[in-house]
Scaffold this active site. Structure first.
Site, short mmCIF file in Angstrom:
data_model
loop_
_atom_site.label_atom_id
_atom_site.label_comp_id
_atom_site.label_asym_id
_atom_site.label_seq_id
_atom_site.Cartn_x
_atom_site.Cartn_y
_atom_site.Cartn_z
N SER A 100 -33.54 -10.68 -29.52
CA SER A 100 -32.91 -11.92 -29.02
C SER A 100 -33.74 -13.17 -29.34
O SER A 100 -33.18 -14.24 -29.58
CB SER A 100 -32.68 -11.81 -27.52
OG SER A 100 -33.92 -11.64 -26.87
N LYS A 106 -40.17 -3.68 -19.36
CA LYS A 106 -39.22 -4.37 -20.25
C LYS A 106 -39.95 -5.50 -20.99
O LYS A 106 -39.69 -5.75 -22.16
CB LYS A 106 -38.05 -4.92 -19.44
CG LYS A 106 -36.96 -5.43 -20.37
CD LYS A 106 -35.68 -5.79 -19.67
CE LYS A 106 -34.63 -6.16 -20.71
NZ LYS A 106 -33.58 -7.01 -20.16
N ASN A 148 -40.06 -6.53 -24.98
CA ASN A 148 -39.82 -7.90 -25.46
C ASN A 148 -41.11 -8.51 -26.05
O ASN A 148 -41.05 -9.27 -27.01
CB ASN A 148 -39.32 -8.79 -24.32
CG ASN A 148 -37.89 -8.44 -23.93
OD1 ASN A 148 -37.09 -8.01 -24.75
ND2 ASN A 148 -37.57 -8.58 -22.65
N ASN A 188 -35.38 -12.28 -17.92
CA ASN A 188 -36.45 -11.52 -18.55
C ASN A 188 -37.76 -12.27 -18.37
O ASN A 188 -37.78 -13.51 -18.34
CB ASN A 188 -36.21 -11.41 -20.06
CG ASN A 188 -35.27 -10.26 -20.42
OD1 ASN A 188 -35.13 -9.31 -19.66
ND2 ASN A 188 -34.66 -10.36 -21.58
N ALA A 221 -25.02 -20.12 -16.61
CA ALA A 221 -23.79 -19.37 -16.95
C ALA A 221 -23.66 -19.22 -18.45
O ALA A 221 -22.60 -19.44 -19.02
CB ALA A 221 -22.57 -20.05 -16.35
N GLY A 222 -24.77 -18.87 -19.11
CA GLY A 222 -24.72 -18.58 -20.54
C GLY A 222 -24.17 -17.17 -20.74
O GLY A 222 -23.26 -16.74 -20.02
N ALA A 223 -24.74 -16.44 -21.70
CA ALA A 223 -24.22 -15.11 -22.02
C ALA A 223 -24.25 -14.19 -20.79
O ALA A 223 -23.22 -13.65 -20.37
CB ALA A 223 -25.05 -14.52 -23.16
N ASN A 274 -39.85 -8.88 -29.81
CA ASN A 274 -39.33 -10.25 -29.92
C ASN A 274 -40.21 -11.14 -30.80
O ASN A 274 -39.76 -11.67 -31.81
CB ASN A 274 -39.20 -10.88 -28.53
CG ASN A 274 -37.82 -10.67 -27.93
OD1 ASN A 274 -36.83 -10.61 -28.64
ND2 ASN A 274 -37.77 -10.55 -26.63
N GLU A 279 -38.55 -17.93 -25.02
CA GLU A 279 -39.14 -17.62 -23.71
C GLU A 279 -40.56 -17.05 -23.85
O GLU A 279 -41.05 -16.40 -22.93
CB GLU A 279 -38.23 -16.62 -22.97
CG GLU A 279 -36.86 -17.18 -22.61
CD GLU A 279 -36.01 -16.19 -21.81
OE1 GLU A 279 -35.74 -15.09 -22.35
OE2 GLU A 279 -35.64 -16.50 -20.68
P1 NAD Z 1 -28.24 -18.03 -22.78
O1 NAD Z 1 -29.04 -18.77 -23.78
O2 NAD Z 1 -26.92 -17.47 -23.23
O3 NAD Z 1 -27.93 -18.99 -21.54
C1 NAD Z 1 -28.98 -19.58 -20.78
C2 NAD Z 1 -28.67 -21.06 -20.61
O4 NAD Z 1 -28.76 -21.74 -21.87
C3 NAD Z 1 -27.27 -21.33 -20.06
O5 NAD Z 1 -27.36 -22.40 -19.16
C4 NAD Z 1 -26.49 -21.71 -21.31
O6 NAD Z 1 -25.37 -22.54 -21.03
C5 NAD Z 1 -27.55 -22.46 -22.10
N1 NAD Z 1 -27.24 -22.45 -23.54
C6 NAD Z 1 -26.89 -21.38 -24.30
N2 NAD Z 1 -26.68 -21.76 -25.58
C7 NAD Z 1 -26.92 -23.10 -25.62
C8 NAD Z 1 -26.86 -24.07 -26.65
N3 NAD Z 1 -26.55 -23.73 -27.91
N4 NAD Z 1 -27.16 -25.33 -26.34
C9 NAD Z 1 -27.49 -25.69 -25.07
N5 NAD Z 1 -27.56 -24.82 -24.04
C10 NAD Z 1 -27.28 -23.54 -24.32
O7 NAD Z 1 -29.18 -16.95 -22.15
P2 NAD Z 1 -28.85 -15.44 -21.71
O8 NAD Z 1 -28.82 -14.60 -22.92
O9 NAD Z 1 -27.70 -15.45 -20.78
O10 NAD Z 1 -30.19 -15.08 -20.94
C11 NAD Z 1 -30.46 -15.48 -19.59
C12 NAD Z 1 -31.68 -14.70 -19.12
O11 NAD Z 1 -31.35 -13.31 -19.12
C13 NAD Z 1 -32.90 -14.84 -20.03
O12 NAD Z 1 -34.07 -14.75 -19.27
C14 NAD Z 1 -32.79 -13.63 -20.95
O13 NAD Z 1 -34.05 -13.26 -21.50
C15 NAD Z 1 -32.26 -12.60 -19.96
N6 NAD Z 1 -31.53 -11.47 -20.56
C16 NAD Z 1 -30.64 -11.67 -21.58
C17 NAD Z 1 -29.94 -10.57 -22.08
C18 NAD Z 1 -28.89 -10.73 -23.16
O14 NAD Z 1 -28.40 -9.70 -23.68
N7 NAD Z 1 -28.42 -11.92 -23.49
C19 NAD Z 1 -30.17 -9.29 -21.56
C20 NAD Z 1 -31.07 -9.16 -20.50
C21 NAD Z 1 -31.74 -10.26 -20.00
#
Ligand code: NAD
Length: 312
Positions: free
Chosen positions: A260, A187, A191, A106, A8-10, A195, A273
């Protein structure tokens, strides 16, 4: 629909928030305790298309699911690639016979991890153009539009259609794809060039794109993706992919952005990644007898940078 957002990140927060607002029962599952504590105490905070949000949402630590009684119709996977196996292991008891599992990370080859825990008939493999940002524990920045495609690995189009309807009722712009691996590869080519290269070169996409060697490097990398893809039944249209990558150099649109991976490693000192993008091509290339020197070298460079910076 009862939905678990695993990671449940971004992006997980975006999908969780939009599905929750559309009336679904949404449970967030995550491993970052500061983030979990913040959402438990103050709800999910931040902005959604410029408007401030503060939404009470259910969230659990993935290590504390033992007593959670929630029967999920759908699990949406949004961990970082290197967290996926651990998350799937944590969710073992929450994934029932009828639970569909949608993977939207991704990168290449995540279905091999998911298949260890879920029958192929229940796996939906997807690719999304939505974006999202995390500004700190419990705080998201959600802006703009997006879309997603998904395909049932077991050709269960009926189950996939039900999921698509739920996603579309939440304005997530989902559609069925019969060629999801090709979309994922396309995609991954974007990346797999922008990236790693911008991270190692400490550059935005426009500055890199305007160097005299950009076309040569990018074309060589994309040809490696295409050669490996052929062995997986993916026919990449290389000129089309190259044209798409070139749109990243436009200074008027996204060219001045750092991708990213740069944000993860250089700004936030987090592991990348890379193993699931260029690294996946290097590994698969080895298995198929396809040489992939640029992908191999870029993967090594990014790992070297991670170690120099002590990324976690
Ligand atoms: P994210 O880093 O925001 O979250 C992923 C996990 O990491 C979550 O469990 C989050 O709680 C944890 N996390 C985030 N920051 C942290 C920190 N500072 N310390 C400890 N844990 C932390 O990742 P995301 O951007 O949601 O990406 C998830 C997947 O979706 C990835 O495979 C990414 O490549 C893909 N994706 C991302 C985007 C984007 O715009 N963010 C777009 C398309 C696909």
């Amino acid at each position: 629909m009862n939905i678990i957002i695993a990671g449940a990140g971004a992006m997980g927060s975006r999908f969780g928030y939009m599905l929750h607002k559309a009336g679904n029962e949404v449970v967030l599952v995550d491993g970052w305790q500061d983030h979990i504590d913040s959402i438990k105490a103050n709800g999910l905070q931040g902005s959604f298309n410029g408007e401030e949000i503060k939404e009470s949402m259910t969230i659990y630590n993935q290590n504390e699911l033992g007593n959670v009684d929630f029967s999920a119709d759908l699990v949406i996977l949004f961990t970082k690639a290197m967290q996926l196996d651990n998350m799937m292991n944590s969710l073992k008891e929450m994934v029932g016979e009828k639970t569909q599992v949608l993977c939207l990370l991704n990168g290449i080859g995540h279905e091999d991890v998911v298949k260890k825990y879920v029958p192929e008939s229940n796996i939906l493999l997807g690719n999304t153009m939505w974006t999202a940002g995390l500004e700190g524990p419990g705080h998201v920045k959600l802006f703009g539009n997006g879309s997603l495609e998904l395909q049932s690995l077991g050709n269960d189009e009926k189950a996939a259609t039900e999921v698509i309807e739920v996603l579309n009722a939440a304005d997530l712009n989902a559609k069925y794809s019969h060629h999801i691996r090709a979309s994922i590869y396309k995609k991954a080519c974007v990346n797999g060039t922008m990236n790693g290269l911008c991270t190692i070169l400490d550059s935005n996409m426009a500055d890199f794109g305007e160097t005299s060697v950009a076309d040569d490097i990018v074309e060589t990398i994309v040809n490696e993706f295409a050669a490996v893809g052929k062995h997986e039944g993916v026919e990449l249209n290389v000129p089309e992919v190259l044209a798409q990558i070139k749109t990243c150099y436009n200074r008027e649109t996204i060219g001045l952005h750092h991708p990213s991976m740069y944000q993860d490693l250089i700004v936030s000192n987090r592991l990348t990644e890379i193993d699931y993008i260029n690294g996946a091509i290097a590994r698969k290339g080895l298995a198929y007898g396809v040489v992939t020197p640029y992908c191999t070298f870029l993967t090594q460079l990014v790992h070297s940078k991670e170690q120099i910076l002590g990324a976690k």
